[in-house]
Design an enzyme around this catalytic site. Structure first.
Site, PDB file in Angstrom:
ATOM      1  N   LYS A 119       0.846  -1.188   0.000  1.00 15.31           N
ATOM      2  CA  LYS A 119       0.000   0.000   0.000  1.00 15.31           C
ATOM      3  C   LYS A 119       0.875   1.230   0.000  1.00 15.31           C
ATOM      4  CE  LYS A 119      -3.644   2.305   2.706  1.00 15.31           C
ATOM      5  NZ  LYS A 119      -4.464   2.644   1.536  1.00 15.31           N
ATOM      6  N   GLU A 125      -2.374   1.326  -4.206  1.00 15.03           N
ATOM      7  CA  GLU A 125      -1.972   0.050  -3.629  1.00 15.03           C
ATOM      8  C   GLU A 125      -1.280  -0.809  -4.674  1.00 15.03           C
ATOM      9  OE1 GLU A 125      -5.676  -1.469  -2.218  1.00 15.03           O
ATOM     10  OE2 GLU A 125      -6.352  -2.128  -4.195  1.00 15.03           O
ATOM     11  N   ASP A 139      15.687   7.601  -2.722  1.00 12.72           N
ATOM     12  CA  ASP A 139      15.018   6.902  -1.627  1.00 12.72           C
ATOM     13  C   ASP A 139      15.568   5.486  -1.500  1.00 12.72           C
ATOM     14  OD1 ASP A 139      13.316   6.665   0.514  1.00 12.72           O
ATOM     15  OD2 ASP A 139      11.570   6.106  -0.674  1.00 12.72           O
TER      16      ASP A 139
END
Length: 481
Positions: free
Chosen positions: A197, A202, A312
């Site tokens: 999610k 999702e 990230d």
């Protein structure tokens, strides 16, 4: 589970928008997760659980298929095991895995020269093509394994596919005119399994043309949100430009009408976060090979004038693929840059990514370049050795603040191979100019890997698999000769 501050890794980005709009080898395969996910998100696995038990030894478990063993021995340059297996089952030499890759592809991609020689001696097709139409020589060239390239060329090898070519010279398709647009009627979300999610949607496991894939969907309520759609299209435009064995493979997208969907390969093995959470510190040989996989993937992203900065990089975004290969995924926060000089700097969104793995310059909203991924890589390396994230007694935001404002770095408490601590310390330097490039990192990791392999007595090498399996994974690949 990470503290709530890890969930704030994307909080600033979401608040800005609000202001504007409001196992065993064969069991390991493919996955993708949502963008802007808190570090406390539940782990991904084939059945939605976090279980990663894998107690398989090639000598004791009949469930391990011969092809799996062949790929494992090829990636580990285990000549004796290869010869024995091919003597018993000569037909294996040209069998292919899920991606249509032969053992020669694997040996070429990881620079395993002796394994490649044995495979060719036993009739391996030198120009076999995988599902991306890449040949072993193309894979060897992509990883710059010169000796393997010479061997393949001497045996009639040719460069086929994109792995050995300059991908940036090919104009990428556009959103309006693409050959990867998927008919949404082919994606049956009613018969799917939720595996993740994100903030905007999702991730579900579905069957697409008979094959399990991972599908990221944008929530219907956000389908008219211009910024959400813009971010989704940015990720699609970025993913169509990348293809590498250590990058999660983009397969297609639905961009013309809701629900918007992004389709990637499915990796049921889960992510590195799950491994570290369940197993703690990993063996040095495993860590080095895992680190090489990550470094090769990010090196590909950083290579060339059109540099992709991941922004990230963390264990949750490192997924487990075929033959226990690691793949870098989730490009929701990545940036595609036009580089003219080695250290070109860009003013980009500050505090982008996850605080615990964040470079100081990002936390402080300063200009930064691709070396922010080098810093995050150092934290991942440290976590694999120590078994827990740095400053785990602090919440993630405070840990990032101490790193940026007070130049704090975590202490080393475990045993590290020679040269590894120095590499980590250089990678997490506060001065980004002092951090090594990933091409240098790969070279140093390969040297450490060679020294580790040389220190293992020959009599013990045949038992490596079982020892690695005790940690849920084996450390395969990474041959440099």
């Amino acid at each position: 589970m990470e503290s709530k501050a890890d969930g704030d890794s994307s909080g600033n980005r979401l608040r800005d928008k609000a202001k504007i709009l409001g196992s065993a080898l064969k069991r390991l395969s493919r996955g993708k997760r949502g963008e802007l996910v808190a570090d406390g998100e539940s782990p991904r696995s084939q059945d939605g659980s976090s279980s990663r038990s894998s107690q398989i030894s090639p000598n004791s478990d009949p469930a391990v298929k011969p092809l799996t063993l062949l790929l494992f021995h090829s990636r580990n340059n285990d000549v004796e095991a290869l010869r024995k297996l091919l003597k018993e089952k000569p037909e294996l030499v040209n069998e292919t895995d899920y991606d249509g890759r032969t053992a020669l592809h694997v040996a070429a991609a990881y620079g395993c020269l002796q394994a490649a020689k044995v495979l060719l001696e036993n009739g391996a097709k030198v120009n076999a093509q995988d599902r991306w139409n890449s040949s072993p020589l193309a894979d060897a060239k992509a990883s710059n394994h010169q000796e393997v390239m010479k061997l393949l060329i001497a045996n009639g090898g040719e460069i086929m596919g994109t792995h050995g070519q300059e991908i940036r010279s090919v104009a990428p398709p556009t959103i309006l005119k693409s050959d990867w647009e998927i008919d949404p009627t082919e994606i049956d979300l009613t018969n799917s399994t939720k595996i993740g999610k994100g903030s905007f949607g999702e991730i579900r496991k579905v069957l697409w043309r008979g094959t399990p894939v991972a599908v990221k969907t944008i929530l219907p309520a956000l389908s008219d949100d211009k910024l959400v759609v813009q971010d989704f299209r940015h990720e699609v435009e970025l993913l169509v430009k990348v293809r590498h064995p250590n990058i999660v493979q983009f397969l297609g997208a639905v961009t013309k009408k809701p629900p918007l969907m992004l389709i990637t390969e499915y990796l049921p093995g889960g992510d590195l976060h799950v491994v570290l959470k369940e197993k703690g510190p990993l063996p040095a040989a495993t860590i080095v090979n895992y680190a090489l996989d990550i470094a090769r993937g990010v090196t590909y992203l950083h290579n060339g004038p059109n540099t992709i900065i991941h922004r990230d990089l963390k264990p949750r975004n490192v997924l487990i693929g075929e033959s226990n290969q690691l793949k870098v995924g989730d490009f929701g926060l990545s940036k595609l840059m036009k580089m003219t000089n080695l250290h070109d700097m860009y003013r980009m969104t500050g505090e982008t990514g996850s605080y615990r793995y964040m470079a100081p310059e990002v936390f402080e909203h300063r200009a930064y370049d691709k070396s922010v991924d080098v810093f995050s890589f150092a934290i991942i390396l440290y976590e694999m050795f120590e078994g827990s994230p740095p400053f785990s007694h602090m919440d993630a935001y405070e840990a990032a603040r101490q790193v940026a404002k007070n130049e704090k770095r975590p202490s080393f408490t475990k045993q590290y191979p020679p040269g590894m601590k120095e590499l980590i310390q250089e990678c997490w330097q506060g001065d980004h100019y002092m951090r090594p490039l990933f091409v240098e990192i790969i070279s140093r990791l390969e040297k450490i890997n060679q020294e580790l392999q040389a220190a293992i007595p020959p009599a013990e090498r045949s038992h490596l698999w079982q020892r690695r399996s005790a940690h849920g994974h084996h450390a395969s690949g990474g041959c440099s000769k």
